[in-house]
Scaffold this motif. Sequence first.
Motif, mmCIF file in Angstrom:
data_model
loop_
_atom_site.group_PDB
_atom_site.id
_atom_site.type_symbol
_atom_site.label_atom_id
_atom_site.label_comp_id
_atom_site.label_asym_id
_atom_site.label_seq_id
_atom_site.Cartn_x
_atom_site.Cartn_y
_atom_site.Cartn_z
ATOM 1 N N GLU A 147 0.835 -1.203 0.000
ATOM 2 C CA GLU A 147 0.000 0.000 0.000
ATOM 3 C C GLU A 147 0.869 1.251 0.000
ATOM 4 O O GLU A 147 0.608 2.207 -0.746
ATOM 5 C CB GLU A 147 -0.916 -0.005 1.229
ATOM 6 C CG GLU A 147 -1.801 1.235 1.323
ATOM 7 C CD GLU A 147 -2.631 1.283 2.582
ATOM 8 O OE1 GLU A 147 -3.027 2.390 3.001
ATOM 9 O OE2 GLU A 147 -2.883 0.200 3.166
ATOM 10 N N VAL A 148 1.921 1.233 0.816
ATOM 11 C CA VAL A 148 2.829 2.378 0.878
ATOM 12 C C VAL A 148 3.619 2.515 -0.421
ATOM 13 O O VAL A 148 3.746 3.621 -0.977
ATOM 14 C CB VAL A 148 3.784 2.245 2.075
ATOM 15 C CG1 VAL A 148 4.802 3.383 2.066
ATOM 16 C CG2 VAL A 148 2.997 2.239 3.387
ATOM 17 N N ILE A 149 4.159 1.407 -0.918
ATOM 18 C CA ILE A 149 4.970 1.456 -2.134
ATOM 19 C C ILE A 149 4.160 1.970 -3.321
ATOM 20 O O ILE A 149 4.632 2.794 -4.117
ATOM 21 C CB ILE A 149 5.560 0.062 -2.451
ATOM 22 C CG1 ILE A 149 6.541 -0.361 -1.358
ATOM 23 C CG2 ILE A 149 6.246 0.069 -3.815
ATOM 24 C CD1 ILE A 149 7.672 0.608 -1.118
ATOM 25 N N LYS A 150 2.931 1.510 -3.459
ATOM 26 C CA LYS A 150 2.088 1.961 -4.569
ATOM 27 C C LYS A 150 1.766 3.445 -4.445
ATOM 28 O O LYS A 150 1.720 4.172 -5.450
ATOM 29 C CB LYS A 150 0.808 1.136 -4.618
ATOM 30 C CG LYS A 150 1.027 -0.294 -5.089
ATOM 31 C CD LYS A 150 -0.269 -1.094 -5.083
ATOM 32 C CE LYS A 150 -0.028 -2.519 -5.558
ATOM 33 N NZ LYS A 150 -1.272 -3.345 -5.553
ATOM 34 N N ALA A 151 1.554 3.907 -3.201
ATOM 35 C CA ALA A 151 1.276 5.333 -2.988
ATOM 36 C C ALA A 151 2.487 6.183 -3.348
ATOM 37 O O ALA A 151 2.364 7.219 -4.014
ATOM 38 C CB ALA A 151 0.867 5.572 -1.534
ATOM 39 N N LEU A 152 3.670 5.747 -2.916
ATOM 40 C CA LEU A 152 4.895 6.480 -3.233
ATOM 41 C C LEU A 152 5.166 6.479 -4.735
ATOM 42 O O LEU A 152 5.518 7.511 -5.322
ATOM 43 C CB LEU A 152 6.077 5.870 -2.484
ATOM 44 C CG LEU A 152 6.092 6.027 -0.963
ATOM 45 C CD1 LEU A 152 7.232 5.210 -0.359
ATOM 46 C CD2 LEU A 152 6.231 7.491 -0.566
#
Length: 241
Positions: A147-152
């Motif tokens: 979730e974090v990687i996709k947001a970044l």
Amino acid sequence: MKKLGLLLLAVPFFLMGQNESIINNITHIQVKMGHEAQFAEGVKMYKKCYEENNGEGTWNFWRRVQGANTVYAVTDTMENWAEMDDENDEAGNSCRSIFPSFILPHMESVDYMISETMPEISNDSQEGKDKVWVTYFRVDNSTDFMEVIKALSGEIKKAEGDERGYWYSVAGGSTDSADYLVAWPFDKYADLDVDMDGVWKIYEKAHGKKKTEEMRNKFRNALDDAWSYIYDKSDDLSKTE
């Protein structure tokens, strides 16, 4: 998986740029201390034999820059798992005997990693580079991590027009193996001196400090460990055409 007689596999490292996911086999080879020259000569011998037998495969060897011992990374990419069943490589079979006699005796250890490309969060370029910075991640919570990687990645693409790196999801492995890895190719070491915003700074500009800190905490809590290496292409050991 046909190059080097199903024993040593290598094609362009961390280069994808496809719209659909592909399977990537990464082989890390630790060379015995004092045996690097002999190991390299064995690989060159195989390369020459493969070319003389009209082998159509191409490959790249990458030497790890940091860390203990001499380590090479080589890869094989496949469109699907069924390619692992195909042993029909006449050139590779003709040169198979070179491996146990001239390559294997100079290897200390070997580690195989099977991964799958993640084009939806990766750079779209197919331009090859001579160097690459690879970061490996072992995670405790894959859902939160991604979730974090996709947001970044999304914010980087908005700010710069494309993602910076190439992401891979690792299929299986031991408890010490990475679950994901990301590769940032570059042309020359001077590129590492270029001053540019970090990924968290880009996200902060879009969402503010509070939201960024929340995402940082989610990332830290999801991550078990991370480590990085730089790899430098060895042209002498590579077959690119």
